[in-house]
Motif scaffolding. Sequence first.
Motif, PDB file in Angstrom:
ATOM      1  N   ARG A 172       0.673  -1.643   0.056  1.00 43.70           N
ATOM      2  CA  ARG A 172       0.323   0.023   0.341  1.00 43.70           C
ATOM      3  C   ARG A 172       0.500   1.166  -0.011  1.00 43.70           C
ATOM      4  O   ARG A 172       0.386   2.299  -0.889  1.00 43.70           O
ATOM      5  CB  ARG A 172      -1.032   0.139   0.959  1.00 43.70           C
ATOM      6  CG  ARG A 172      -1.988   1.455   1.540  1.00 43.70           C
ATOM      7  CD  ARG A 172      -2.857   1.200  -0.436  1.00 43.70           C
ATOM      8  NE  ARG A 172      -3.920   0.214   0.232  1.00 43.70           N
ATOM      9  CZ  ARG A 172      -5.153  -0.268  -0.455  1.00 43.70           C
ATOM     10  NH1 ARG A 172      -4.652   0.781  -1.782  1.00 43.70           N
ATOM     11  NH2 ARG A 172      -6.515  -0.753  -0.598  1.00 43.70           N
ATOM     12  N   GLU A 173       1.925   1.138   0.984  1.00 42.20           N
ATOM     13  CA  GLU A 173       2.878   2.201   1.220  1.00 42.20           C
ATOM     14  C   GLU A 173       3.690   2.563  -0.287  1.00 42.20           C
ATOM     15  O   GLU A 173       3.740   4.023  -1.429  1.00 42.20           O
ATOM     16  CB  GLU A 173       4.149   2.693   1.946  1.00 42.20           C
ATOM     17  CG  GLU A 173       5.020   3.025   2.064  1.00 42.20           C
ATOM     18  CD  GLU A 173       5.838   2.914   3.370  1.00 42.20           C
ATOM     19  OE1 GLU A 173       7.476   3.236   2.788  1.00 42.20           O
ATOM     20  OE2 GLU A 173       5.436   2.471   4.122  1.00 42.20           O
ATOM     21  N   LEU A 181      -5.879  -3.197  -3.460  1.00 46.12           N
ATOM     22  CA  LEU A 181      -5.098  -3.983  -3.095  1.00 46.12           C
ATOM     23  C   LEU A 181      -6.367  -5.411  -2.569  1.00 46.12           C
ATOM     24  O   LEU A 181      -6.777  -5.489  -1.701  1.00 46.12           O
ATOM     25  CB  LEU A 181      -4.268  -3.830  -1.808  1.00 46.12           C
ATOM     26  CG  LEU A 181      -3.712  -4.318  -1.030  1.00 46.12           C
ATOM     27  CD1 LEU A 181      -2.712  -5.080  -1.190  1.00 46.12           C
ATOM     28  CD2 LEU A 181      -3.455  -3.249  -0.373  1.00 46.12           C
ATOM     29  N   HIS A 182      -5.440  -6.941  -3.237  1.00 46.57           N
ATOM     30  CA  HIS A 182      -5.830  -7.296  -2.335  1.00 46.57           C
ATOM     31  C   HIS A 182      -5.320  -8.888  -1.441  1.00 46.57           C
ATOM     32  O   HIS A 182      -3.841  -8.947  -2.102  1.00 46.57           O
ATOM     33  CB  HIS A 182      -6.803  -7.994  -3.474  1.00 46.57           C
ATOM     34  CG  HIS A 182      -7.281  -7.721  -4.442  1.00 46.57           C
ATOM     35  ND1 HIS A 182      -8.269  -8.879  -5.472  1.00 46.57           N
ATOM     36  CD2 HIS A 182      -7.780  -6.486  -4.563  1.00 46.57           C
ATOM     37  CE1 HIS A 182      -8.869  -7.760  -6.518  1.00 46.57           C
ATOM     38  NE2 HIS A 182      -8.823  -6.339  -5.387  1.00 46.57           N
ATOM     39  N   GLY A 183      -6.203  -8.763  -0.190  1.00 52.96           N
ATOM     40  CA  GLY A 183      -4.957 -10.047   0.319  1.00 52.96           C
ATOM     41  C   GLY A 183      -6.455 -11.990  -0.342  1.00 52.96           C
ATOM     42  O   GLY A 183      -6.853 -11.897  -0.935  1.00 52.96           O
ATOM     43  N   GLU A 184      -4.689 -12.957  -0.172  1.00 59.00           N
ATOM     44  CA  GLU A 184      -5.734 -14.269  -0.355  1.00 59.00           C
ATOM     45  C   GLU A 184      -5.660 -15.300   1.179  1.00 59.00           C
ATOM     46  O   GLU A 184      -4.858 -15.034   1.877  1.00 59.00           O
ATOM     47  CB  GLU A 184      -4.686 -14.808  -0.942  1.00 59.00           C
ATOM     48  CG  GLU A 184      -4.705 -16.720  -1.385  1.00 59.00           C
ATOM     49  CD  GLU A 184      -3.831 -16.338  -2.957  1.00 59.00           C
ATOM     50  OE1 GLU A 184      -3.475 -15.856  -3.744  1.00 59.00           O
ATOM     51  OE2 GLU A 184      -3.623 -18.130  -2.640  1.00 59.00           O
ATOM     52  N   HIS A 233      -7.709  -5.281   8.069  1.00 57.28           N
ATOM     53  CA  HIS A 233      -6.459  -4.767   7.632  1.00 57.28           C
ATOM     54  C   HIS A 233      -6.636  -3.338   6.740  1.00 57.28           C
ATOM     55  O   HIS A 233      -5.796  -2.879   6.667  1.00 57.28           O
ATOM     56  CB  HIS A 233      -5.131  -5.607   7.221  1.00 57.28           C
ATOM     57  CG  HIS A 233      -4.292  -4.780   7.793  1.00 57.28           C
ATOM     58  ND1 HIS A 233      -3.535  -4.516   9.556  1.00 57.28           N
ATOM     59  CD2 HIS A 233      -3.477  -4.283   7.226  1.00 57.28           C
ATOM     60  CE1 HIS A 233      -3.016  -4.245   9.388  1.00 57.28           C
ATOM     61  NE2 HIS A 233      -2.089  -3.752   8.203  1.00 57.28           N
ATOM     62  N   GLY A 234      -8.202  -4.016   5.660  1.00 54.29           N
ATOM     63  CA  GLY A 234      -8.088  -2.317   4.969  1.00 54.29           C
ATOM     64  C   GLY A 234      -7.416  -3.066   3.148  1.00 54.29           C
ATOM     65  O   GLY A 234      -7.710  -2.155   2.702  1.00 54.29           O
ATOM     66  N   VAL A 235      -7.646  -4.067   3.489  1.00 58.77           N
ATOM     67  CA  VAL A 235      -7.693  -4.400   2.132  1.00 58.77           C
ATOM     68  C   VAL A 235      -9.096  -4.530   1.244  1.00 58.77           C
ATOM     69  O   VAL A 235     -10.023  -4.101   2.211  1.00 58.77           O
ATOM     70  CB  VAL A 235      -7.396  -5.855   2.061  1.00 58.77           C
ATOM     71  CG1 VAL A 235      -5.979  -6.452   1.713  1.00 58.77           C
ATOM     72  CG2 VAL A 235      -8.332  -6.951   2.513  1.00 58.77           C
ATOM     73  N   VAL A 277     -16.185  -5.311   1.776  1.00 57.40           N
ATOM     74  CA  VAL A 277     -15.289  -6.183   1.694  1.00 57.40           C
ATOM     75  C   VAL A 277     -15.431  -7.619   0.989  1.00 57.40           C
ATOM     76  O   VAL A 277     -16.105  -8.619   1.273  1.00 57.40           O
ATOM     77  CB  VAL A 277     -13.766  -6.543   2.676  1.00 57.40           C
ATOM     78  CG1 VAL A 277     -12.339  -6.914   1.416  1.00 57.40           C
ATOM     79  CG2 VAL A 277     -14.024  -5.229   3.621  1.00 57.40           C
ATOM     80  N   PRO A 278     -15.829  -7.580  -0.736  1.00 56.13           N
ATOM     81  CA  PRO A 278     -15.853  -8.414  -1.159  1.00 56.13           C
ATOM     82  C   PRO A 278     -14.935  -9.757  -0.731  1.00 56.13           C
ATOM     83  O   PRO A 278     -13.470  -9.501  -0.612  1.00 56.13           O
ATOM     84  CB  PRO A 278     -15.928  -8.051  -2.631  1.00 56.13           C
ATOM     85  CG  PRO A 278     -15.169  -6.163  -2.939  1.00 56.13           C
ATOM     86  CD  PRO A 278     -14.889  -6.125  -1.388  1.00 56.13           C
TER      87      PRO A 278
END
Length: 393
Positions: A172-173, A181-184, A233-235, A277-278
């Motif tokens: 992100r930074e 930004l996507h997490g898994e 966390h903001g993804v 959040v999808p």
Amino acid sequence: MNSRERVAAAMRHEIPDRVPLMCQLALGHYFLNTPLRPHEIWFTSEGFAEALVMLQQRYRFDGILVNVPGRDPNWRADVAEITSDDDGEWVRWKSGDVTLLPWDDNAQHRPAHPETARPTFETFDPDRDFDRLDDWVMYTWGVYHTPVLRGKAPGLLLEPPDYFFRTLDLVREKAGPDVSLHGEVFSPFTHLMELFTYEDALMSLATDPEKAEAILDRLTEASIAWAVAQARHGVDAVLLSSAYAGGGFISPRMYRRFVLPYERRVTEAVHAQVPGVPIYTHTCGHIGDRLELMMETGTDGVDTLDPPPIGDTELADAKARIGGRMFIKGNMNSVALLQMPDVASVLDHARERLRDGMPGGGYILSTACSVSPKVEPEKLEALYGLVESEGRY
């Protein structure tokens, strides 16, 4: 629209300014196309984040998938030495384990004692053995891609350590606020496959389905914990990776029993605890006979959609069947990209996906699965020009 807004609109079935572009890259592709060493990318948050952003900017993707958790900053305390040869980099651990990082492929972990690196389904006790999960290095490796997890309570990972979020923060930074930004997180069924050998796990569904369900029930807790933690966390979205739930592994009947209810719990937890959040699902191979079952999990979208011959899903058919309920990402043939002789062939292939996927929105142009390590970068660089010129609404 910026990239983040564009992807969000597609995931909400709204009409963005153009079709978003977002491919997942194999780790070997980062090894070959960035100046970082393989062990820096695989085992450090800083290295992986740098590689992710470097290639996202090169290919002008609208989003980045962080598909490996952040790394323990003290990981080298467990390492005896790192050497390299023609095969790749060799990480030799003080435990006696060895990790080979090929120059162009995923890392391969070789435990010092393979006979005890995983439990067997027959001997595993669901009432007792979840407290011992950390004893089985190949479960930890299979699910979190590292042989050692510091800073967690024994057993299921229900409270991710702070360093798990480090790569997300760095991306992100480095990428800035305008990139999606996507997490898994791995599905409960993937956890089951990694806890035992694949053969042992699949046989368990037939030999003792009730015990398999009891184990899946507990493993779902770990999937929920990491999915919800990333959402909080903001993804911008969470990818639920369910690679082994396709037709090459299990039937639709088995999918309904051993995959659907547990993935539904994960999607419901994310929707309930972090509204907005999808969460979308990645399943490889033949899924044409289970698209509606996947929809029953409550997922917001489907990733991959491997086309023939590696899968059996035509994008136009999938769009007609599920496009009103789930967004679609993918359907470009990841393997065929290696064989296509030139950029023009790649663009023709991608152009067909735009034709079938973009009407009405809800489509993200992407390869079906990860871009293979040796796909020439110029083939990916050309995709941005295509969506800019022919993917506009």
